[in-house]
Scaffold this motif. Structure first.
Motif, PDB file in Angstrom:
ATOM      1  N   TYR A 332       0.823  -1.197   0.000  1.00 50.48           N
ATOM      2  CA  TYR A 332       0.000   0.000   0.000  1.00 50.48           C
ATOM      3  C   TYR A 332       0.862   1.253   0.000  1.00 50.48           C
ATOM      4  N   GLU A 333       1.982   1.174   0.752  1.00 50.35           N
ATOM      5  CA  GLU A 333       2.897   2.320   0.833  1.00 50.35           C
ATOM      6  C   GLU A 333       3.377   2.712  -0.551  1.00 50.35           C
ATOM      7  N   SER A 334       3.864   1.704  -1.277  1.00 47.59           N
ATOM      8  CA  SER A 334       4.413   2.025  -2.596  1.00 47.59           C
ATOM      9  C   SER A 334       3.320   2.549  -3.520  1.00 47.59           C
ATOM     10  N   ALA A 335       2.109   2.027  -3.363  1.00 51.30           N
ATOM     11  CA  ALA A 335       1.015   2.501  -4.220  1.00 51.30           C
ATOM     12  C   ALA A 335       0.721   3.955  -3.909  1.00 51.30           C
ATOM     13  N   ARG A 336       0.730   4.281  -2.617  1.00 46.53           N
ATOM     14  CA  ARG A 336       0.426   5.667  -2.227  1.00 46.53           C
ATOM     15  C   ARG A 336       1.500   6.606  -2.737  1.00 46.53           C
ATOM     16  N   ILE A 337       2.745   6.153  -2.638  1.00 41.61           N
ATOM     17  CA  ILE A 337       3.844   6.990  -3.122  1.00 41.61           C
ATOM     18  C   ILE A 337       3.696   7.227  -4.613  1.00 41.61           C
ATOM     19  N   ASP A 338       3.211   6.187  -5.309  1.00 46.89           N
ATOM     20  CA  ASP A 338       3.011   6.357  -6.743  1.00 46.89           C
ATOM     21  C   ASP A 338       1.781   7.181  -7.053  1.00 46.89           C
ATOM     22  N   GLY A 339       1.085   7.612  -6.016  1.00 45.16           N
ATOM     23  CA  GLY A 339      -0.027   8.535  -6.245  1.00 45.16           C
ATOM     24  C   GLY A 339      -1.336   7.864  -6.616  1.00 45.16           C
ATOM     25  N   ALA A 340      -1.527   6.612  -6.245  1.00 42.58           N
ATOM     26  CA  ALA A 340      -2.783   5.942  -6.626  1.00 42.58           C
ATOM     27  C   ALA A 340      -3.898   6.387  -5.697  1.00 42.58           C
ATOM     28  N   ASN A 341      -5.127   6.550  -6.261  1.00 41.35           N
ATOM     29  CA  ASN A 341      -6.249   6.941  -5.416  1.00 41.35           C
ATOM     30  C   ASN A 341      -6.889   5.669  -4.841  1.00 41.35           C
ATOM     31  N   PRO A 342      -7.792   5.815  -3.864  1.00 41.31           N
ATOM     32  CA  PRO A 342      -8.350   4.641  -3.174  1.00 41.31           C
ATOM     33  C   PRO A 342      -8.964   3.617  -4.122  1.00 41.31           C
ATOM     34  N   VAL A 343      -9.698   4.096  -5.133  1.00 41.91           N
ATOM     35  CA  VAL A 343     -10.343   3.134  -6.022  1.00 41.91           C
ATOM     36  C   VAL A 343      -9.307   2.289  -6.741  1.00 41.91           C
ATOM     37  N   LYS A 344      -8.268   2.946  -7.210  1.00 41.49           N
ATOM     38  CA  LYS A 344      -7.241   2.186  -7.923  1.00 41.49           C
ATOM     39  C   LYS A 344      -6.555   1.192  -6.993  1.00 41.49           C
ATOM     40  N   THR A 345      -6.272   1.635  -5.783  1.00 38.80           N
ATOM     41  CA  THR A 345      -5.645   0.723  -4.831  1.00 38.80           C
ATOM     42  C   THR A 345      -6.525  -0.507  -4.648  1.00 38.80           C
ATOM     43  N   PHE A 346      -7.820  -0.227  -4.561  1.00 37.02           N
ATOM     44  CA  PHE A 346      -8.739  -1.334  -4.354  1.00 37.02           C
ATOM     45  C   PHE A 346      -8.686  -2.319  -5.506  1.00 37.02           C
ATOM     46  N   THR A 347      -8.805  -1.796  -6.733  1.00 33.35           N
ATOM     47  CA  THR A 347      -8.914  -2.717  -7.860  1.00 33.35           C
ATOM     48  C   THR A 347      -7.589  -3.346  -8.231  1.00 33.35           C
ATOM     49  N   ARG A 348      -6.485  -2.643  -7.973  1.00 32.81           N
ATOM     50  CA  ARG A 348      -5.221  -3.219  -8.428  1.00 32.81           C
ATOM     51  C   ARG A 348      -4.525  -4.060  -7.369  1.00 32.81           C
ATOM     52  N   ILE A 349      -4.724  -3.725  -6.135  1.00 28.94           N
ATOM     53  CA  ILE A 349      -3.988  -4.461  -5.099  1.00 28.94           C
ATOM     54  C   ILE A 349      -4.922  -5.322  -4.248  1.00 28.94           C
ATOM     55  N   THR A 350      -5.864  -4.650  -3.602  1.00 27.17           N
ATOM     56  CA  THR A 350      -6.710  -5.357  -2.654  1.00 27.17           C
ATOM     57  C   THR A 350      -7.497  -6.474  -3.315  1.00 27.17           C
ATOM     58  N   LEU A 351      -8.244  -6.114  -4.349  1.00 26.20           N
ATOM     59  CA  LEU A 351      -9.148  -7.099  -4.947  1.00 26.20           C
ATOM     60  C   LEU A 351      -8.421  -8.344  -5.479  1.00 26.20           C
ATOM     61  N   PRO A 352      -7.380  -8.182  -6.264  1.00 25.56           N
ATOM     62  CA  PRO A 352      -6.713  -9.391  -6.758  1.00 25.56           C
ATOM     63  C   PRO A 352      -6.184 -10.252  -5.619  1.00 25.56           C
ATOM     64  N   TYR A 353      -5.616  -9.583  -4.627  1.00 25.89           N
ATOM     65  CA  TYR A 353      -5.086 -10.316  -3.477  1.00 25.89           C
ATOM     66  C   TYR A 353      -6.195 -11.126  -2.805  1.00 25.89           C
ATOM     67  N   MET A 354      -7.301 -10.436  -2.527  1.00 23.26           N
ATOM     68  CA  MET A 354      -8.414 -11.095  -1.857  1.00 23.26           C
ATOM     69  C   MET A 354      -8.939 -12.250  -2.685  1.00 23.26           C
ATOM     70  N   LEU A 355      -9.122 -11.984  -3.977  1.00 28.22           N
ATOM     71  CA  LEU A 355      -9.676 -13.030  -4.826  1.00 28.22           C
ATOM     72  C   LEU A 355      -8.777 -14.248  -4.814  1.00 28.22           C
ATOM     73  N   PHE A 356      -7.480 -13.981  -4.828  1.00 24.49           N
ATOM     74  CA  PHE A 356      -6.562 -15.111  -4.833  1.00 24.49           C
ATOM     75  C   PHE A 356      -6.744 -15.967  -3.580  1.00 24.49           C
ATOM     76  N   VAL A 357      -6.698 -15.279  -2.446  1.00 27.73           N
ATOM     77  CA  VAL A 357      -6.727 -16.033  -1.200  1.00 27.73           C
ATOM     78  C   VAL A 357      -8.066 -16.722  -0.982  1.00 27.73           C
ATOM     79  N   THR A 358      -9.137 -16.060  -1.443  1.00 28.44           N
ATOM     80  CA  THR A 358     -10.446 -16.588  -1.058  1.00 28.44           C
ATOM     81  C   THR A 358     -11.171 -17.330  -2.165  1.00 28.44           C
ATOM     82  N   THR A 359     -10.483 -17.619  -3.271  1.00 28.58           N
ATOM     83  CA  THR A 359     -11.204 -18.354  -4.321  1.00 28.58           C
ATOM     84  C   THR A 359     -11.814 -19.654  -3.826  1.00 28.58           C
TER      85      THR A 359
END
Lengths: 447, 394, 283
Positions: A332-359
């Motif tokens: 998340y730190e690196s994403a914030r430094i790169d200037g990503a907004n919350p929605v992008k963080t959600f779709t690019r980092i959180t969601l894929p991660y979650m989907l992977f773990v919880t498939t």
């Protein structure tokens, strides 16, 4: 086949001690100095033989016919009553035969282990090595063989409480155990594929009902699973967000709703939403006419999904919460430094991660919702009942329809047959999705 | 010396044999199942039984299984079922088919003579008696509020609706329920029977049935009609509800709510295409059965007979207000004075046995009722009835 | 965090509003339940919303009128069963999911696939089968039987925990092996402490199960009234004959069930630690 051939080859290649262990289990061990292990094998062999002769064989003998002796009545003039001599109980015969077969299979596994140990010991001795004594064996159980130690208890539990009843139920689908064949008064017997033929070839009303209910079941499972998942995740994200206070309070509030037993809360809901229920009384104050939450087919379907959200989101929130917390913060730190907004963080980092773990979890939830008996049955009873369907209502799932058929008509064999079909569909779908998904493919790289 | 020893030993042996010959009362263990509310009363009956029967040492345990659950519990594991248990009459066919009930052969004539005909009929399957009648009050009738409806009004359904509507109140009946809705069809002369092949035969879609269907449609479409579950009736009677169809299990609640205005009567007559027809109903009884796997059949039967004899049926009425099936008990003044039971007895004259109703009847009947309540007239009554009967007959 | 100047954030405000709204919606039925449990008038339905009389009698009667419904006894029964189930289930699940996640052995994929589909069979006859199996073991109608029924097949619920274990980086394991630990030590000393959120979840779920199930216990217990659990006991209160008099007590009983579960959760919240792994690796 090669497996069986191995047995013969090992026998041929084995020395006298190994050959003896084919007959007397454990010989390959205690004749070479591994006394405890050898005696264990021998003990298991003895108990198995005792079991077979005292009980197992008797049950298996009756398996092909599922019992032939019916109850006999003898008039006793002196007491003025009939005396009954109990006949065979088909259901118990079936159950205990399956149990015996499983015990036989378990024994074969142990036998295989016995041979393997004997042969390995022989090879080790031939190479001039020393045989493990008990202590080293136990040590390895905690290290390289940890999987054996850890999986033994769960496996025994699963076999006894899930696999055994499952085989029993599947076999019932091939019998004629229905309302006119109820033990102990009546016997039932094998009828092969007749039940399945009946389902597919039967009258059009049943076929139409099956299709209609299947459609709704799939729609429901889809909406129920994903609505809960997404909303639960969003809720967890909101609570977890930095800067939000009272995290524990929010979580506790939602957990309280699952602390009340489902049959209580669902029963309350069905009262609240009844045509004269509190909800409609409230709406009446506002001047809105009573809404038929549960008695109109379309509204009932929507209501059921909405209520399911109420029931399920606390669960999904808990799970996603736990996993979310484990996402490395540096991502998340690196994403914030790169200037990503919350929605992008959600779709690019959180969601894929979650989907992977919880498939796997999602798959089980989806299938679980296909079979979600509780919510539907306790809330609407599968209603509103409709004459369009054979003995079913507009919110009935395949399972609840199944339940009604069994409870009303006591046709257990039909229920098992339909159950098998449902199971086959669900299992096939799950296995395909699971093995295709990135979860399994990228398991290693993720770790 | 040896000879003396031999004599002493022989004498000792004789002594032992003689001592053993003295009659020891045998111990008989029995288990009884009854509903929760009946536990205290049953315990008293059991204690009385033990005092009255001193020929053996009875050890009788009492367990909690309600009459409605009895069949399920017995069939789950017949070997573990109680020796004597109470059950509702609609379960008897399934119990007999599964071979779970012991045929009643001792004192059969006495039992048949002492109890109401309907109750004996309900306890008989294939011309064999399988249970002991205990109560005759599991049916339904009409409760009403005396301050709104008069005894004349409640004779006709149409009149009831008009009067209630004028007073701004409702007439309650759970039409979307196969048990209650049958009253219209059965009253119109419809029949539910079991054919030769063991399948249900239903004629609710004939000309008479169609008229009954129209009556149901008119009833549910009326402004004063109200449906729901029992709780709605007990919650609203006296305030928003003027009359409702229910059974004796709600007698206490309703009499509490209505107080002085508490009244009950048989079901009214309904308008069947011009003529008035009496609404019928299903006759319900609670029965006591003996498990076919009991270890002590004679003792169990004696206990069952005891629990359902005239004295204990009267006791059951006094403690739990349950209507007796015993003819003498039912004719007593107290029973006749009980408002709910009197109404039920009156209705029972028009009631029909539930024995030949198979499991496949309930859902289609309820579906029809639901459609009527929802005022879903997308199909004609005849079409709906045809569909309903097709499903019932499987 | 306490010393930082508090930033006013619109997004946070929006979130507070949404959370409050959602909480209200979620809590409402529970509030209605609590309100009904204090209602003085009997009956399961009222034409109005707020009770006319309030009373605590429903709660007190649960504990004093034990002739008909022995609530205290059921409560203790359920508590005992829940504690044991919780312990056994958690151990079984954790063992299974750790093994399947971390250890590599022949047949692992096979076992995972089988485990995935085993729970998918919709069956009501399994209850009867389990009852007879328990009877053959001599355990029928006992609390032990109930514990076994609830926790026996717990190993099947491995996915969530396994998914969680999968996200713990392998480097931790490797570092430990270098330090001389065997697989067993790794599990107890390293992985388990890091898995607190998932342990909390597993403990909570297995603790709840005995409080809310009434189907299984009905089949297992049959007429052994003294061994009933609370769900089954409460269910008896809403039968046709009883519901008018006992509905409000039923609500009181249901509210009381929620208490131990909520307490357990509050207690375990301490272990919901944030971003643990990130810290461990960096360090």
């Amino acid at each position: 086949m090669r497996f069986i051939k191995n047995y013969f080859m090992t026998f041929a290649a084995g020395d006298i001690i190994t050959k003896i262990s084919y007959l007397i289990m454990g010989a390959g061990c205690f004749l070479r100095g591994q006394i405890i292990k050898g005696l264990l094998f021998l003990f298991l062999q003895a108990s198995f033989i005792v079991y077979l002769f005292n009980f197992g064989l008797g049950q298996l003998k009756l398996l092909p016919t599922l019992g032939t002796a019916t109850r006999v009545e003898v008039w006793n003039e002196e007491l003025q009553i009939y005396e009954y001599v109990q006949g065979d109980n088909s259901m118990l015969i079936l159950l205990f035969s399956v149990m015996t077969i499983i015990i036989i299979l378990a024994f074969l596994v142990i036998y295989h282990l016995n041979i393997k140990t004997a042969y390995n010991n022989q090879l080790t001795k031939e190479r001039g090595g020393k045989l493990n004594n008990m202590i080293r064996d136990i040590r390895s159980l905690f290290d390289s063989n940890l999987h054996v130690t850890f999986l033994t208890l769960p496996t025994i539990g699963v076999v006894t409480f899930t696999i055994l009843p499952l085989i029993f139920m599947i076999l019932i689908a091939f019998t004629n155990y229905d309302q006119s064949h109820q033990p102990p008064g009546n016997l039932f017997t094998w009828v092969g594929l007749e039940n399945f033929r009946n389902i597919f070839w039967n009258d059009p009303l049943q076929a139409r009902t099956f299709v209609g209910i299947l459609q709704w079941t799939l729609i429901w499972a889809f909406f129920a699973t994903f609505s809960n998942y997404i909303l639960g995740m969003i809720l967890a994200l909101m609570i977890n967000k930095k800067g939000i206070r009272l995290k524990k309070l929010w979580r506790t509030i939602f957990v309280m709703t699952i602390a009340v037993p489902q049959f209580v809360s669902l029963m309350l809901m069905s009262r609240l939403l009844a045509d004269q229920g509190a909800m409609n009384v409230l709406l009446g104050y506002l001047g809105i006419g009573p809404i038929q939450f549960l008695t109109n087919a379309l509204y009932a379907r929507i209501t059921v999904i909405v209520v399911n959200i109420w029931v399920g989101v606390p669960y999904t929130m808990l799970i996603t919460s736990g996993i979310l917390m484990n996402i490395p913060a540096d991502l998340y730190e690196s994403a914030r430094i790169d200037g990503a907004n919350p929605v992008k963080t959600f779709t690019r980092i959180t969601l894929p991660y979650m989907l992977f773990v919880t498939t796997p979890y999602l798959i089980t939830q989806f299938v679980g919702n296909i079979n979600n008996f509780n919510v539907i049955y306790l809330l609407t009873g599968g209603g509103p009942l409709s004459l369009d369907y054979y003995q079913a209502g507009k919110t009935d799932l395949l399972v609840t329809w199944l339940y009604k058929l069994t409870v009303n008509n006591q046709d257990y064999n039909l229920a098992s047959a339909i159950g098998i079909i449902i199971f086959a569909i669900s299992a096939a779908m799950s296995l395909i999705v699971y093995n295709m998904s990135s979860s399994t493919k990228k398991e290693e790289t993720f770790q | 010396m040896r000879k003396i020893l031999a004599i002493i030993l022989t004498l000792a042996m004789f002594g032992a044999v003689l001592a053993g010959c003295k009659k020891e009362p045998e111990t008989i263990t029995l288990k009884v199942w009854g509903s929760q509310e009946d536990q205290a009363m049953l315990q008293e009956m059991i204690d009385a039984f033990k005092t009255a029967h001193t020929d053996a040492n009875y050890v009788i345990t009492l367990g909690v299984v309600s009459e409605a659950d009895a069949k399920t519990k017995v069939l789950e594991d017949p070997a573990a079922a109680a020796d004597v248990f109470q059950f509702a009459n609609d379960q008897i066919v399934d119990l007999v088919n599964a071979g779970a009930l012991y045929e009643v052969t001792r004192n059969k004539a006495d039992i048949i003579a002492a109890n109401m005909e309907g109750s004996i009929e309900a306890s008989t399957v294939n011309d064999k008696l399988y249970a002991y009648p205990s109560t005759a009050d599991n049916g339904y009738f009409m409760y009403y509020d005396k301050s709104v409806l008069s005894a004349e009004d409640v004779k006709s359904l149409d009149t009831m609706l008009t009067v209630a509507d004028a007073a701004g109140k409702k007439v309650f009946m759970d039409v979307s329920n196969g048990w209650y809705i049958a009253s219209f069809f059965l009253g119109a002369g419809g029949k539910l029977t079991v054919g030769e092949d063991g399948k249900q035969v239903c004629d609710f879609n004939n000309a008479n049935g169609a008229k009954a269907g129209e009556a149901i449609k008119a009833f549910t479409a009326h402004n004063a009609f109200l449906t729901g579950e029992d709780a709605v009736l007990t919650g609203g009677i006296g305030t928003t509800i003027a009359a409702g169809v229910s059974g004796t299990w709600n007698a206490e609640a309703i009499s509490e709510k209505l107080g002085e205005n508490y009244a009950a009567t048989k079901l009214p007559e309904f308008n069947m295409g011009g003529t008035q027809a009496q609404m019928s109903s299903f006759a319900g009884f609670k029965l006591v059965g003996v498990s076919s796997q009991t270890q002590a059949p004679v003792a169990a039967m004696e206990l069952a007979e005891w629990l359902t004899n005239e004295e204990n049926q009267i006791k059951r009425f006094e403690t739990r207000q349950m209507g007796p099936a015993n003819i003498n008990a039912a004719n007593s003044e107290e029973v006749k004075a009980n408002v709910a039971l009197a109404a039920l007895a009156e209705q029972n004259q028009h009631a029909v046995s539930q024995k030949e109703v198979l499991g496949g009847y309930w859902v289609p009947a309820e579906a029809f009722g639901t459609a009527m309540e929802a005022k879903d007239y997308s199909k004609t009554i005849q079409e709906m009835l045809d569909e309903m009967v097709a499903q019932i007959q499987g | 965090m306490k010393t930082k100047r508090r930033k006013f954030s619109f997004s946070n405000l929006a979130i507070y509003i949404i959370l409050s709204a959602m909480s209200v919606v979620w809590i409402m039925p529970i509030l209605w339940l609590i309100m009904t449990s204090f209602r003085g008038e009997p009956g399961a339905w009222t034409p109005y919303i707020f009770p006319k009389e309030y009373t605590v009698a429903n709660y007190t009667r649960l504990f004093t009128e034990t002739g008909l419904f022995n609530y205290p006894r059921w409560f203790i029964n359920t508590l005992i069963v829940a504690v044991f189930t919780c312990v056994i289930s958690t151990i079984l699940v954790l063992m299974t999911s750790y093994t399947l996640s971390r250890l590599r052995f022949r047949g692992r994929k096979g076992i995972m696939n089988i485990g995935l589909i085993l729970g998918m069979f919709p069956g009501f006859m399994s209850m009867i089968a389990i009852y007879f199996i328990l009877k053959a073991m001599g355990l029928s109608q006992s609390l032990t039987a109930l514990v076994l029924v609830y926790s026996g097949a717990a190993g099947l619920g491995y996915f969530i925990a396994k998914g969680f274990f999968d996200t713990i980086p392998r480097v931790l394991d490797e570092a430990a092996i270098v330090d001389g630990a065997n697989q067993n030590t790794i599990f107890w000393r390293i992985i388990l402490p890091l898995s607190k959120p998932i342990v909390v979840y597993t403990v909570l779920m297995s603790f709840i199960a005995p409080w809310v199930d009434f189907i299984f216990v009905s089949v297992i217990m049959k007429d052994n009234y003294n061994n009933y659990t609370i769900a089954l006991g409460l269910y008896q209160m809403i039968t046709r004959e009883n519901i008018y008099r006992y509905f409000t007590q039923f609500c009181a009983g249901a509210v009381l069930i929620a208490i131990p579960i909520t307490i357990l959760f509050i207690y375990m919240q301490k272990y919901y630690v944030e971003g643990v792994t990130g810290g461990a690796v960096k360090g």
